[in-house]
Scaffold this motif. Structure first.
Motif, PDB file in Angstrom:
ATOM      1  N   GLU A 114       0.835  -1.203   0.000  1.00 26.83           N
ATOM      2  CA  GLU A 114       0.000   0.000   0.000  1.00 26.83           C
ATOM      3  C   GLU A 114       0.871   1.256   0.000  1.00 26.83           C
ATOM      4  O   GLU A 114       0.613   2.204  -0.730  1.00 26.83           O
ATOM      5  CB  GLU A 114      -0.935  -0.017   1.198  1.00 26.83           C
ATOM      6  CG  GLU A 114      -1.937   1.124   1.190  1.00 26.83           C
ATOM      7  CD  GLU A 114      -2.932   1.028   2.326  1.00 26.83           C
ATOM      8  OE1 GLU A 114      -3.950   1.711   2.232  1.00 26.83           O
ATOM      9  OE2 GLU A 114      -2.696   0.275   3.293  1.00 26.83           O
ATOM     10  N   ALA A 115       1.912   1.244   0.810  1.00 20.25           N
ATOM     11  CA  ALA A 115       2.800   2.402   0.880  1.00 20.25           C
ATOM     12  C   ALA A 115       3.548   2.619  -0.439  1.00 20.25           C
ATOM     13  O   ALA A 115       3.789   3.761  -0.832  1.00 20.25           O
ATOM     14  CB  ALA A 115       3.794   2.228   2.024  1.00 20.25           C
ATOM     15  N   SER A 116       3.875   1.546  -1.133  1.00 23.20           N
ATOM     16  CA  SER A 116       4.641   1.690  -2.372  1.00 23.20           C
ATOM     17  C   SER A 116       3.775   2.057  -3.576  1.00 23.20           C
ATOM     18  O   SER A 116       4.287   2.496  -4.597  1.00 23.20           O
ATOM     19  CB  SER A 116       5.422   0.410  -2.665  1.00 23.20           C
ATOM     20  OG  SER A 116       4.539  -0.639  -2.973  1.00 23.20           O
ATOM     21  N   LEU A 117       2.466   1.917  -3.473  1.00 21.09           N
ATOM     22  CA  LEU A 117       1.594   2.263  -4.599  1.00 21.09           C
ATOM     23  C   LEU A 117       1.665   3.734  -4.961  1.00 21.09           C
ATOM     24  O   LEU A 117       1.467   4.095  -6.120  1.00 21.09           O
ATOM     25  CB  LEU A 117       0.140   1.872  -4.296  1.00 21.09           C
ATOM     26  CG  LEU A 117      -0.169   0.396  -4.432  1.00 21.09           C
ATOM     27  CD1 LEU A 117      -1.615   0.117  -4.035  1.00 21.09           C
ATOM     28  CD2 LEU A 117       0.094  -0.107  -5.831  1.00 21.09           C
ATOM     29  N   ASP A 118       1.958   4.571  -4.004  1.00 20.43           N
ATOM     30  CA  ASP A 118       2.064   6.004  -4.283  1.00 20.43           C
ATOM     31  C   ASP A 118       3.183   6.302  -5.277  1.00 20.43           C
ATOM     32  O   ASP A 118       3.146   7.323  -5.955  1.00 20.43           O
ATOM     33  CB  ASP A 118       2.292   6.794  -2.995  1.00 20.43           C
ATOM     34  CG  ASP A 118       1.065   6.768  -2.103  1.00 20.43           C
ATOM     35  OD1 ASP A 118      -0.054   6.577  -2.633  1.00 20.43           O
ATOM     36  OD2 ASP A 118       1.224   6.923  -0.878  1.00 20.43           O
ATOM     37  N   ALA A 119       4.172   5.442  -5.355  1.00 23.92           N
ATOM     38  CA  ALA A 119       5.307   5.665  -6.251  1.00 23.92           C
ATOM     39  C   ALA A 119       4.995   5.279  -7.695  1.00 23.92           C
ATOM     40  O   ALA A 119       5.747   5.619  -8.599  1.00 23.92           O
ATOM     41  CB  ALA A 119       6.523   4.885  -5.759  1.00 23.92           C
ATOM     42  N   LEU A 120       3.883   4.576  -7.908  1.00 26.46           N
ATOM     43  CA  LEU A 120       3.529   4.177  -9.266  1.00 26.46           C
ATOM     44  C   LEU A 120       3.072   5.383 -10.084  1.00 26.46           C
ATOM     45  O   LEU A 120       2.398   6.269  -9.561  1.00 26.46           O
ATOM     46  CB  LEU A 120       2.388   3.149  -9.257  1.00 26.46           C
ATOM     47  CG  LEU A 120       2.733   1.735  -8.862  1.00 26.46           C
ATOM     48  CD1 LEU A 120       1.466   0.887  -8.860  1.00 26.46           C
ATOM     49  CD2 LEU A 120       3.754   1.133  -9.793  1.00 26.46           C
ATOM     50  N   PRO A 121       3.415   5.392 -11.366  1.00 28.79           N
ATOM     51  CA  PRO A 121       2.898   6.471 -12.221  1.00 28.79           C
ATOM     52  C   PRO A 121       1.376   6.345 -12.319  1.00 28.79           C
ATOM     53  O   PRO A 121       0.836   5.245 -12.240  1.00 28.79           O
ATOM     54  CB  PRO A 121       3.569   6.212 -13.575  1.00 28.79           C
ATOM     55  CG  PRO A 121       4.065   4.811 -13.520  1.00 28.79           C
ATOM     56  CD  PRO A 121       4.236   4.454 -12.084  1.00 28.79           C
ATOM     57  N   ALA A 128      -1.455  -0.996 -14.727  1.00 32.22           N
ATOM     58  CA  ALA A 128      -2.407  -1.998 -15.221  1.00 32.22           C
ATOM     59  C   ALA A 128      -1.963  -3.399 -14.815  1.00 32.22           C
ATOM     60  O   ALA A 128      -2.794  -4.231 -14.427  1.00 32.22           O
ATOM     61  CB  ALA A 128      -2.548  -1.892 -16.737  1.00 32.22           C
ATOM     62  N   GLU A 129      -0.671  -3.653 -14.880  1.00 31.76           N
ATOM     63  CA  GLU A 129      -0.152  -4.962 -14.475  1.00 31.76           C
ATOM     64  C   GLU A 129      -0.390  -5.206 -12.988  1.00 31.76           C
ATOM     65  O   GLU A 129      -0.813  -6.285 -12.575  1.00 31.76           O
ATOM     66  CB  GLU A 129       1.337  -5.052 -14.790  1.00 31.76           C
ATOM     67  CG  GLU A 129       1.969  -6.361 -14.383  1.00 31.76           C
ATOM     68  CD  GLU A 129       3.478  -6.375 -14.575  1.00 31.76           C
ATOM     69  OE1 GLU A 129       4.129  -7.232 -13.954  1.00 31.76           O
ATOM     70  OE2 GLU A 129       4.003  -5.534 -15.333  1.00 31.76           O
ATOM     71  N   VAL A 130      -0.128  -4.178 -12.177  1.00 34.76           N
ATOM     72  CA  VAL A 130      -0.340  -4.309 -10.727  1.00 34.76           C
ATOM     73  C   VAL A 130      -1.819  -4.544 -10.440  1.00 34.76           C
ATOM     74  O   VAL A 130      -2.174  -5.404  -9.628  1.00 34.76           O
ATOM     75  CB  VAL A 130       0.191  -3.060  -9.984  1.00 34.76           C
ATOM     76  CG1 VAL A 130      -0.255  -3.052  -8.535  1.00 34.76           C
ATOM     77  CG2 VAL A 130       1.713  -2.997 -10.070  1.00 34.76           C
ATOM     78  N   GLU A 131      -2.695  -3.795 -11.107  1.00 34.70           N
ATOM     79  CA  GLU A 131      -4.137  -3.982 -10.911  1.00 34.70           C
ATOM     80  C   GLU A 131      -4.565  -5.398 -11.265  1.00 34.70           C
ATOM     81  O   GLU A 131      -5.334  -6.030 -10.539  1.00 34.70           O
ATOM     82  CB  GLU A 131      -4.930  -2.984 -11.768  1.00 34.70           C
ATOM     83  CG  GLU A 131      -5.310  -1.745 -11.024  1.00 34.70           C
ATOM     84  CD  GLU A 131      -6.227  -0.856 -11.848  1.00 34.70           C
ATOM     85  OE1 GLU A 131      -7.360  -1.288 -12.172  1.00 34.70           O
ATOM     86  OE2 GLU A 131      -5.800   0.262 -12.148  1.00 34.70           O
ATOM     87  N   ALA A 132      -4.061  -5.919 -12.378  1.00 34.51           N
ATOM     88  CA  ALA A 132      -4.422  -7.273 -12.805  1.00 34.51           C
ATOM     89  C   ALA A 132      -3.949  -8.303 -11.777  1.00 34.51           C
ATOM     90  O   ALA A 132      -4.684  -9.238 -11.441  1.00 34.51           O
ATOM     91  CB  ALA A 132      -3.828  -7.567 -14.179  1.00 34.51           C
ATOM     92  N   ARG A 133      -2.740  -8.124 -11.269  1.00 34.22           N
ATOM     93  CA  ARG A 133      -2.239  -9.064 -10.265  1.00 34.22           C
ATOM     94  C   ARG A 133      -3.035  -8.985  -8.967  1.00 34.22           C
ATOM     95  O   ARG A 133      -3.325 -10.000  -8.346  1.00 34.22           O
ATOM     96  CB  ARG A 133      -0.756  -8.815  -9.998  1.00 34.22           C
ATOM     97  CG  ARG A 133       0.109  -9.255 -11.181  1.00 34.22           C
ATOM     98  CD  ARG A 133       1.564  -9.210 -10.884  1.00 34.22           C
ATOM     99  NE  ARG A 133       1.914 -10.174  -9.840  1.00 34.22           N
ATOM    100  CZ  ARG A 133       3.094 -10.192  -9.239  1.00 34.22           C
ATOM    101  NH1 ARG A 133       4.013  -9.309  -9.570  1.00 34.22           N
ATOM    102  NH2 ARG A 133       3.355 -11.075  -8.315  1.00 34.22           N
ATOM    103  N   LEU A 134      -3.396  -7.767  -8.571  1.00 32.11           N
ATOM    104  CA  LEU A 134      -4.208  -7.616  -7.363  1.00 32.11           C
ATOM    105  C   LEU A 134      -5.585  -8.259  -7.537  1.00 32.11           C
ATOM    106  O   LEU A 134      -6.090  -8.905  -6.620  1.00 32.11           O
ATOM    107  CB  LEU A 134      -4.361  -6.136  -7.001  1.00 32.11           C
ATOM    108  CG  LEU A 134      -3.128  -5.469  -6.401  1.00 32.11           C
ATOM    109  CD1 LEU A 134      -3.337  -3.966  -6.273  1.00 32.11           C
ATOM    110  CD2 LEU A 134      -2.783  -6.074  -5.058  1.00 32.11           C
TER     111      LEU A 134
END
Length: 182
Positions: A114-121, A128-134
């Motif tokens: 959760e803390a590292s998501l802020d660093a995503l563009p 999109a890849e992170v969303e699909a994996r989640l």
């Protein structure tokens, strides 16, 4: 008991009892090395130097502690930790997380994620890849199997899943798993 690795012994205890158990091991060994008859006189906060430790007794304590716990400890462990309480905390940490705490490890991982998501563009392939994996992890967590065809299953549910934002996914995780206590 000597011969049973410390992590296995700790797994048998409630989390609240583990620190006291390791402290008891340390104070018993300190009393033994110093030839004190009663370990209850060993204060966890009293510095080793005030207890009478020198380099020989420090190494002897380390050797006995390594045998008792099954851990590999540095030769300077007694001098790196100023008192029995600090040494016990180090030993407990060195024993590693208890094998019966996978939920805590998952919660800690979720907190880091959760803390590292802020660093995503804000846009792009990575997000999109992170969303699909989640989404895949959520399906796995809920025990459902992904639909082979997006049109199959309940259309309302499919629409909810397809339109969920990262915030909504984390909100779901927090409410379903509970947020790790800080």
């Amino acid at each position: 008991p000597e011969g049973v690795p410390l992590p296995e012994r700790l797994a048998e205890l409630a989390v609240a009892q583990r620190e006291q158990y390791v402290l008891q091991i340390v104070t018993n060994l300190v009393a033994s090395v110093l030839k004190h008859g009663d370990p209850s006189g060993i204060s966890p906060d009293r510095p080793f130097r005030d207890l009478g430790f020198d380099s020989l007794t420090g190494v002897e304590l380390r050797n006995r502690l390594a045998r008792e716990t099954g851990l590999t400890l540095p030769a300077t462990v007694v001098f790196d930790h100023p008192n029995p309480g600090a040494l016990a905390a180090f030993v407990l940490d060195a024993a590693g997380p208890a094998p019966d705490e996978p939920s805590r490890a998952v919660r800690d991982g979720l907190d880091r994620l959760e803390a590292s998501l802020d660093a995503l563009p804000p846009d792009g392939d990575t997000r999109a890849e992170v969303e699909a994996r989640l989404r895949g992890l959520l399906e796995r967590l809920s025990g459902s199997t992904p639909a082979a065809d997006p049109a199959s299953g309940d259309p309302a549910v499919q629409e909810l899943i397809a339109s969920a934002s990262a915030y909504e996914i984390f909100d779901f995780i927090d409410t379903q798993l509970g947020r790790a206590a800080d």
